[in-house]
Design an enzyme around this catalytic site. Sequence first.
Site, PDB file in Angstrom:
ATOM      1  N   HIS A 147      19.479  -6.239 -10.801  1.00 19.10           N
ATOM      2  CA  HIS A 147      19.572  -5.790  -9.406  1.00 19.10           C
ATOM      3  C   HIS A 147      18.521  -4.731  -9.086  1.00 19.10           C
ATOM      4  O   HIS A 147      18.710  -3.907  -8.183  1.00 19.10           O
ATOM      5  CB  HIS A 147      20.968  -5.244  -9.083  1.00 19.10           C
ATOM      6  N   SER A 268      -7.899  -2.141  -0.508  1.00 16.15           N
ATOM      7  CA  SER A 268      -7.652  -1.927   0.917  1.00 16.15           C
ATOM      8  C   SER A 268      -8.970  -1.538   1.570  1.00 16.15           C
ATOM      9  O   SER A 268      -9.770  -0.807   0.981  1.00 16.15           O
ATOM     10  CB  SER A 268      -6.617  -0.814   1.110  1.00 16.15           C
TER      11      SER A 268
END
Length: 444
Positions: A147, A268
């Site tokens: 999880h 980026s």
Amino acid sequence: MPAPERYAGQIPDMVKVWKAEGYFRAQTNIWAAQSEARHELYGKPTAEQLEQIQTALKLTPEDIIALNEAKGHETNKLLRRVQSRLSPEAGNFVHLGNTSSDVLDTSLSLQIIESLGIVENDFSQLGDSLKELAIRHKDTLQIGRSHGQHAIPQTFGRQVIGWYAEVKRGIDRINQAKETIAVGKLSGEIGTHVFIDPKLEESALKKLGLKPDEAPTQIISRDRHTQVVGLMVTNSGTLARIAENIRQLAKTEIGEVREPFEDTQQGSSAMPHKRNPELSERIIGLSRVIRTQFAPESEATMALFERDISHSSTERYVFPDVFEPLAYATRLTKFIIDNLEVFPKKMERNLSLTYGGIYSSRLLNALIDTGKYSRTQAYELVKKLSQKAIDREVDLKILASGEPAITTLLKPKELEELFDPKFYLKNIDVAFKRTGVIFSEKKK
């Protein structure tokens, strides 16, 4: 749709299968096999005529351009182009007893099988890369996660061996797909062998490495094709799973692995510090393209009576859009695995982020083994201390050492041993042995 040029250059072998040249080449192979089988069974066409037919079936680039125009009945166009190069007597043996679906469906099987062979080789090479990575990091400590939360210690190699096992199953799925689609149909109108001998069909298909579809209509039933697509969708999910895990492990706050990144590469355009996992994200995106092909192909199973043509336009997109992205994504995954940067020290540091909370299950079982607590009582005690350790950023071992409910039952040395990560690795070899990556002493 054709693969974008940016991707197509990485998979020229797969692109060739689904371009017009591969499409028409597969069809002429059907007529070549059938003419050869007819010659062997009946002596007609003659040996000289058979040689003429084989020559006439060789297509030029000019043929491909002309045939690829979206006008008219393409099988008829191909047939008349071939027959125009032959005498009427020899030309009449080409397509004799066939309907267009005999050629189109059988050639589609050949294209799919060729594509499956390419993907099988790609998956095999990816498996080799994963195996090597798993062995290299068999003992590299890492936190296991469920999880998204820290669970218990494992090794990075153990995580990778799970990917390897799934890729191995992917190869099994490819072989299953081959078995499913390795059929042809040369039985004429509605598949009832009115104008073509079943022995001729069997002989011709054998030359192509195919078996007759046992009960076709005018087409090969599309449940086969849908099954192939479903199996390849599953394989694309394997690649997406690997890519997603690498992307998550590369997060700044986790930082356990990094994709290969060239010196001239930019993460980026605005933030020079970024090293985005763009290759993994590309694989995840490609898997979406592949998954979307299952719905339209499953619709194709609902053919009307003995034949309609609704599957034809669908499949001009479906199979190129399954196999081209799958081949590219597999090769891209291999590139990532071969060049993956792994940071064992960061993995080791991450083990301490819960302040020992990851050892709570061992502490729980140790308390249960004393026989003084029920499981519920022991669980609640350890849960309280574990949450306190995380919230206050104090090591669980320290808190447990100051808890009378624990220290009256466990000696300091016993307590110390409960916080050793190596305890969790005692059976880490099991998955390696079961996948055949390493062998037990007996097998050696």
